[in-house]
Design an enzyme around this catalytic site. Structure first.
Site, PDB file in Angstrom:
ATOM      1  N   ASP A  51      20.975  43.732  14.983  1.00 19.80           N
ATOM      2  CA  ASP A  51      19.800  44.776  15.014  1.00 19.80           C
ATOM      3  C   ASP A  51      18.731  44.196  14.283  1.00 19.80           C
ATOM      4  O   ASP A  51      17.681  44.599  14.579  1.00 19.80           O
ATOM      5  CB  ASP A  51      20.267  46.013  13.854  1.00 19.80           C
ATOM      6  N   ALA A  82      38.925  35.044  19.347  1.00 17.99           N
ATOM      7  CA  ALA A  82      38.085  33.980  19.594  1.00 17.99           C
ATOM      8  C   ALA A  82      38.036  33.698  21.138  1.00 17.99           C
ATOM      9  O   ALA A  82      37.227  32.956  21.721  1.00 17.99           O
ATOM     10  CB  ALA A  82      38.909  32.577  19.075  1.00 17.99           C
ATOM     11  N   ARG A 137      17.160  41.735  17.019  1.00 18.76           N
ATOM     12  CA  ARG A 137      16.376  42.452  18.189  1.00 18.76           C
ATOM     13  C   ARG A 137      15.095  43.132  17.439  1.00 18.76           C
ATOM     14  O   ARG A 137      13.891  43.043  18.049  1.00 18.76           O
ATOM     15  CB  ARG A 137      17.302  43.836  18.394  1.00 18.76           C
ATOM     16  N   HIS A 186      25.083  50.724  11.948  1.00 26.96           N
ATOM     17  CA  HIS A 186      25.033  49.758  12.984  1.00 26.96           C
ATOM     18  C   HIS A 186      25.409  50.687  14.385  1.00 26.96           C
ATOM     19  O   HIS A 186      26.305  50.106  15.129  1.00 26.96           O
ATOM     20  CB  HIS A 186      26.139  48.659  12.836  1.00 26.96           C
ATOM     21  N   ILE A 230      32.644  42.289  12.901  1.00 22.29           N
ATOM     22  CA  ILE A 230      31.731  42.577  14.079  1.00 22.29           C
ATOM     23  C   ILE A 230      32.308  43.736  15.184  1.00 22.29           C
ATOM     24  O   ILE A 230      31.460  44.325  15.691  1.00 22.29           O
ATOM     25  CB  ILE A 230      31.631  41.284  14.878  1.00 22.29           C
ATOM     26  N   ILE A 289      32.744  37.992  23.100  1.00 23.32           N
ATOM     27  CA  ILE A 289      32.091  37.370  21.838  1.00 23.32           C
ATOM     28  C   ILE A 289      32.545  36.306  21.175  1.00 23.32           C
ATOM     29  O   ILE A 289      31.942  35.219  20.878  1.00 23.32           O
ATOM     30  CB  ILE A 289      31.846  38.567  20.818  1.00 23.32           C
ATOM     31  N   MET A 319      24.999  38.822  20.480  1.00 24.81           N
ATOM     32  CA  MET A 319      26.078  39.053  19.362  1.00 24.81           C
ATOM     33  C   MET A 319      26.548  37.816  18.516  1.00 24.81           C
ATOM     34  O   MET A 319      26.499  37.873  17.589  1.00 24.81           O
ATOM     35  CB  MET A 319      26.962  40.100  19.728  1.00 24.81           C
ATOM     36  N   ARG A 352      32.001  47.751  24.820  1.00 26.75           N
ATOM     37  CA  ARG A 352      31.394  49.059  25.191  1.00 26.75           C
ATOM     38  C   ARG A 352      30.932  49.110  26.559  1.00 26.75           C
ATOM     39  O   ARG A 352      30.534  47.947  27.026  1.00 26.75           O
ATOM     40  CB  ARG A 352      30.222  49.427  24.162  1.00 26.75           C
TER      41      ARG A 352
END
Length: 357
Positions: A192, A51, A195, A219, A159, A55, A271, A123
């Site tokens: 996805d 948390a 988007r 994904h 996620i 994200i 996200m 990433r």
């Protein structure tokens, strides 16, 4: 990028204040939750694991604003007290509690209806989702071990990337613990879809709120297969070349954000938005709202692969029905054929990791 119109729609839909629950109350009354004229949604505890992260923080905010949440439990290895204190000042329905450190993970999870896992490293430029595997796979394995012990009947929304591998890891952990229920495990692929909807609406020049685009497969990279042939409203003006470009942009959306942030982050805000949308759908399903359908990476027999992202009907037990692919264009058939080996490799990698010790 999520448009300001999309943000407004989010506020008007899943992020309504408690004073604007009349339509939802009608659904609750139809499902016999209450016979009173002023009923509230059932009490639901939602846990966010990770948390305090990039994200996790915006996702926790969005869940705090969701009127379907009565208890919001925040967990991380560091930083949780500050996030908890900050969010607790928001005057919405849910009570916020925070837990920090491995010793408090069980307390965070006990009694959960829905667990969302954004924990792990993001990433960076030049990294593939496979580069995240060695760290994030271990994190997900440990968290799912705790979930099996403390809240085995909760819905689990994963996620943490690479989702194509972390969901199979979770399934193996739950199988070993004797708690696996394939209906309750989800890989969150909603970004996805978000988007694909956004890019399609812009190219087709139609309101994004009216757009629906199923996205199937996995994904990551070419495993992400948006089915623009099934998009609504239909945009016959789009050429095959434009559809191909939209497909590639959807597949490369994460890289687009990573590069734009120049090494300082990945897709965190979009996200969180997508994660909140899917969590809201899960809660609606749990509460008996009919015909809740979203795309998700789940155990599946739609293809020869054990896991596959496709449209899923959500209900009181999680997955009520995994829907078929429907008619595909020639290019989509080719895309499906191309993604199968790569997705299989990622699934096998996750299963192997989970069972190696």
């Amino acid at each position: 990028m999520i448009s300001s119109f999309s943000s407004t729609m989010l506020i008007r839909s899943i992020l309504k204040k408690q004073s604007s629950l009349s339509s939802y109350n009608n659904i609750l009354r139809r499902n016999n939750y209450s016979s009173s004229s002023e009923c509230v949604p059932p009490a639901r505890k939602v846990v966010v694991l990770g948390a305090a992260g990039g994200i996790g923080q915006p996702l926790s905010l969005l869940m705090k604003l969701n009127p379907l949440v009565s208890m919001l439990s925040l967990y991380d290895i560091v930083g949780t007290p500050g996030v908890t204190s900050d969010l607790s000042h928001a005057n919405t329905r849910s009570q916020v509690v925070g837990y920090m450190g491995e010793g408090n993970l069980g307390k965070a999870l006990e009694g959960a209806d829905l667990v969302i896992i954004p924990a792990g490293i993001p990433r960076k430029p030049g990294m593939t989702r496979d580069d995240l595997f060695n760290i994030n796979a271990g994190i997900v394995k440990g968290l799912c071990t705790a979930i099996a012990k403390y809240c085995p009947h909760a819905l689990v929304n994963i996620i943490s990337n690479p989702v194509n591998s972390t969901v199979p890891i979770a399934s193996e952990v739950f199988k070993k613990a004797g708690t696996y229920d394939e209906r309750r495990l989800f890989g969150v692929t909603t970004l996805d879809v978000v988007r694909a909807k956004t890019f399609y609406a812009a190219k087709a020049q139609v309101p994004v709120s009216a757009v629906n685009v199923p996205v199937v497969g996995g994904h990551a990279g070419i495993t992400i297969l948006p089915l623009f042939s099934q998009a609504t409203p239909k945009a016959d003006s789009l050429s095959e070349e434009e559809i191909t470009a939209l497909t590639k942009r959807t597949q490369d959306g994460g890289t687009e954000v990573v590069e734009a942030k120049a090494g300082k982050g990945s897709a965190t805000l979009s996200m969180a938005y997508a994660g909140a949308l899917f969590a809201d759908a899960c809660l609606k399903g749990l509460n008996g709202v009919p015909d809740v359908v979203e795309c998700s990476f789940v155990e599946s027999n739609v293809t020869e692969l054990p896991f596959f992202a496709s449209k899923v009907r959500l209900g009181k037990n999680g997955v009520e029905e995994v829907l078929g692919l429907g008619p595909l264009s020639d290019n989509e058939k080719q895309g499906l054929e191309a993604l199968i080996p790569e997705l299989k490799s990622s699934i096998d990698k996750g299963i192997k990791f989970a069972n190696q010790s």
